[in-house]
Structure formats: C-alpha cells, structure tokens
Enzyme design. Structure first.
Site, mmCIF file in Angstrom:
data_model
loop_
_atom_site.group_PDB
_atom_site.id
_atom_site.type_symbol
_atom_site.label_atom_id
_atom_site.label_comp_id
_atom_site.label_asym_id
_atom_site.label_seq_id
_atom_site.Cartn_x
_atom_site.Cartn_y
_atom_site.Cartn_z
ATOM 1 N N ASP A 11 32.449 77.073 33.592
ATOM 2 C CA ASP A 11 32.730 75.706 33.131
ATOM 3 C C ASP A 11 31.919 74.741 34.000
ATOM 4 O O ASP A 11 31.343 75.137 35.017
ATOM 5 C CB ASP A 11 34.236 75.405 33.257
ATOM 6 C CG ASP A 11 34.623 74.025 32.723
ATOM 7 O OD1 ASP A 11 34.003 73.553 31.752
ATOM 8 O OD2 ASP A 11 35.535 73.394 33.286
ATOM 9 N N SER A 12 31.911 73.478 33.605
ATOM 10 C CA SER A 12 31.259 72.459 34.443
ATOM 11 C C SER A 12 32.053 72.226 35.728
ATOM 12 O O SER A 12 31.513 71.825 36.747
ATOM 13 C CB SER A 12 31.189 71.142 33.675
ATOM 14 O OG SER A 12 32.506 70.727 33.352
ATOM 15 N N CYS A 75 34.377 76.278 28.261
ATOM 16 C CA CYS A 75 34.028 74.859 28.184
ATOM 17 C C CYS A 75 33.679 74.543 26.731
ATOM 18 O O CYS A 75 32.766 75.155 26.164
ATOM 19 C CB CYS A 75 32.826 74.596 29.085
ATOM 20 S SG CYS A 75 32.175 72.923 28.957
ATOM 21 N N GLU A 153 40.676 67.189 37.396
ATOM 22 C CA GLU A 153 40.052 67.614 38.660
ATOM 23 C C GLU A 153 40.877 67.089 39.841
ATOM 24 O O GLU A 153 41.138 67.803 40.797
ATOM 25 C CB GLU A 153 38.611 67.074 38.752
ATOM 26 C CG GLU A 153 37.646 67.660 37.724
ATOM 27 C CD GLU A 153 36.940 68.945 38.182
ATOM 28 O OE1 GLU A 153 36.764 69.143 39.391
ATOM 29 O OE2 GLU A 153 36.581 69.744 37.296
ATOM 30 N N CYS A 189 39.103 70.230 25.294
ATOM 31 C CA CYS A 189 38.379 70.312 26.567
ATOM 32 C C CYS A 189 39.251 71.185 27.449
ATOM 33 O O CYS A 189 40.475 70.982 27.502
ATOM 34 C CB CYS A 189 38.223 68.915 27.176
ATOM 35 S SG CYS A 189 37.662 68.960 28.897
ATOM 36 N N HIS A 191 39.691 71.332 30.490
ATOM 37 C CA HIS A 191 40.396 70.633 31.570
ATOM 38 C C HIS A 191 41.796 70.172 31.125
ATOM 39 O O HIS A 191 42.690 70.022 31.956
ATOM 40 C CB HIS A 191 39.611 69.386 32.017
ATOM 41 C CG HIS A 191 38.494 69.674 32.967
ATOM 42 N ND1 HIS A 191 37.298 70.224 32.568
ATOM 43 C CD2 HIS A 191 38.393 69.491 34.316
ATOM 44 C CE1 HIS A 191 36.506 70.342 33.630
ATOM 45 N NE2 HIS A 191 37.141 69.907 34.691
HETATM 46 N N1 DGL Z 1 35.777 71.435 30.588
HETATM 47 C C1 DGL Z 1 34.733 70.998 29.756
HETATM 48 C C2 DGL Z 1 35.060 71.132 28.278
HETATM 49 O O1 DGL Z 1 35.834 71.965 27.889
HETATM 50 C C3 DGL Z 1 33.937 69.743 30.039
HETATM 51 C C4 DGL Z 1 34.281 68.772 31.088
HETATM 52 C C5 DGL Z 1 33.083 67.912 31.464
HETATM 53 O O2 DGL Z 1 32.298 68.390 32.301
HETATM 54 O O3 DGL Z 1 32.890 66.824 30.925
HETATM 55 O O4 DGL Z 1 34.533 70.433 27.467
#
Ligand code: DGL
Length: 269
Positions: A11-12, A75, A153, A189, A191
């Site tokens: 992931d990012s 992600c 985060e 997302c 996150h």
């Molecule tokens: N967790 C990521 C997603 O599912 C992206 C978060 C990001 O870096 O903007 O899209």
C-alpha cells in the site's frame, strides 16, 4: 508441497493493514513482507500517469528482492489505476483491491450507495464499470478525501482523534443531492476500515459500511493453498520506501499486526 516464500502486501501507507488482518487470520504461518510506499504517499492526490508509472516499477523491484509467492495490492487507488499494468509486467500472482460495490448493492435497501475513497479512486472509470455491472439500479454518490487517509495514519501513530473531522468528511457524501438516502457506504480505500468505528460514531444515522478485505483474504488463501507454510509463526517485516523519524511512532501499531521488524529503503530505523 513447496517451501514457503513470503506474501508481499503493498500500500502507499498503513491502509493495507486492514487487509493484512484477515489474511493473517486465514494464513497465520505465512511469512509477511508489508510494504508502505512512504516515499510516494499519498497516492490519492496523484495523477493516473504518476501511479501507473510508479507502482509497477516499484513492485518489480520488490518482487526481485523478496521473490514473493503472491503480491496483494492492498490499495484501491493503485489497483483501480495500475492492476493491469502490474499483471502484465510481473510473473507473480497479483490480488488487487477494488471498491466493494457488488456487496454494497446486495445490501442496500434505499438503492443509494455512498463511495468513500481517495480523490483518484472515485474518479476512475473502473468505478463506473463496477456500478454498471453490479449496481445498475443504484445511485452511486462519490466523495474523495485525502484528509481521511491522514486520519487513519494518525490513529495508528496513537494520536488523538477529532470526531468533528469525521462528521465533516461524511457530509461530503450526505450533503450531495439524495445523499440523505444513503444507507450503505463503500469504504473504497484500505485506510478507511481502520477508522470504521470513528466513521460509524460520526454517521448522522445508522449506515452500513462495506469493504472487500475478507474476500481478498479468501482469494489469497485459495491461490496459495498448495503452499507448505512454516510451522512457526514468523516475524513480519514492515518495509518503508523512505524513512522519516515520525515512522518510529508506528512501531507499536505495526507490532499489533505481527510486523515486528521495521526496515527502510533509506536510513536504517
Ligand atoms: N490506501 C490507499 C487506497 O486504498 C490510498 C491512500 C493514499 O495514499 O491516498 O486507496
């Protein structure tokens, strides 16, 4: 039976941990390398061409280094933009993460569904295709929020959360025309499942939150069913593509997901 190579979960940032949890529940002995592209974070505010160039190149280098059994792109942003490029470039099974529109359509009674993702994800044609295929009779209302990614985060770093921020972000969906009829929200997302409780608490009324992490875990288990995983539960590795002092504050949160070793492509932690 073959000897186990690691699963690489990508992931990012730390969003992929929401996908890692059910993977570990199904495959507790699988060696895990979790990669957070901290040098590229956040993805959601980047252009399609930046993501499409960055992700396959990075995953190519990681595949060479770790020789993974399988890669999970945990992600939505990277998957909806770059999944095909990655699959074409790498000779490793790839499991992607795409917005859970199908289960949301199965659940929604009002037929008005919210899609909460990054700005990049919610504008993808991939989402239009999911809507046309799985929710043709539903109205999909979309909202992209980079702030919500940052809040997830911050939670993993143990920072205090501000409920007003969550309400304001949710109103980005509910204040749109017919937004008052949304009964189901796709957490598009990775996150966002990490802050589902906060979102639930901030909802103006009971709303179902839906994501695809359990299905991704089942798919991962199925694709690796031939592997003879080691008897011992191994220490997981969390690798960051750029080290900053702030990452030290993730150590406890990462350990809660079995990622007890931290590494970085830059200065050693
Ligand atoms: N967790 C990521 C997603 O599912 C992206 C978060 C990001 O870096 O903007 O899209």
């Amino acid at each position: 039976m073959q000897k186990a190579r690691p699963l690489l979960v990508f992931d990012s940032g730390i969003g992929g941990l929401s996908v890692l949890r059910p993977i570990r529940a199904l495959l507790p002995a699988a060696p895990i390398v979790y990669v957070a592209d901290s040098a590229g974070y956040p993805y959601g505010t980047k252009s399609e061409s930046e993501i499409a160039a960055r992700v396959p190149a990075l995953l190519g280098r990681l595949a060479e280094r770790f020789d993974p059994e399988l890669i999970v792109i945990a992600c939505n942003t990277a998957s909806t933009i770059a999944l095909d490029h990655v699959r074409a470039a790498l000779d490793v099974p790839i499991v992607g993460t795409v917005p859970a529109v199908k289960p949301a359509a199965a659940l929604s009674e009002s037929r008005v569904i919210g899609v909460l993702g990054t700005e990049a994800t919610v504008r993808q044609a991939y989402v239009d295709r999911l809507a046309a295929e799985f929710a043709p009779d539903c109205l999909l209302i979309r909202h992209g929020s980079a702030e919500l990614v940052d809040l997830a985060e911050a939670k993993l770093r143990g920072e205090a959360q501000d409920p007003a921020g969550y309400s304001r972000i949710l109103s980005g969906l509910t204040d749109q025309p017919q937004g008052d009829q949304i009964d189901t929200i796709v957490l598009a997302c990775t996150h966002f499942p990490l802050i589902e409780r906060e979102l639930e608490a901030a909802s103006p009324r009971p709303i179902a939150f839906v994501d695809g992490k359990e299905g991704i875990a089942r798919r991962t288990a199925w694709l690796t069913r031939h592997i003879d995983w080691p008897a011992e539960r191994p220490n997981g590795i969390a690798l960051f593509t750029r080290w900053t002092a702030r990452l030290e504050r993730y150590r406890q949160g990462l350990a809660d997901y079995g990622l007890t070793l931290m590494e970085s492509a830059g200065r050693a932690p």
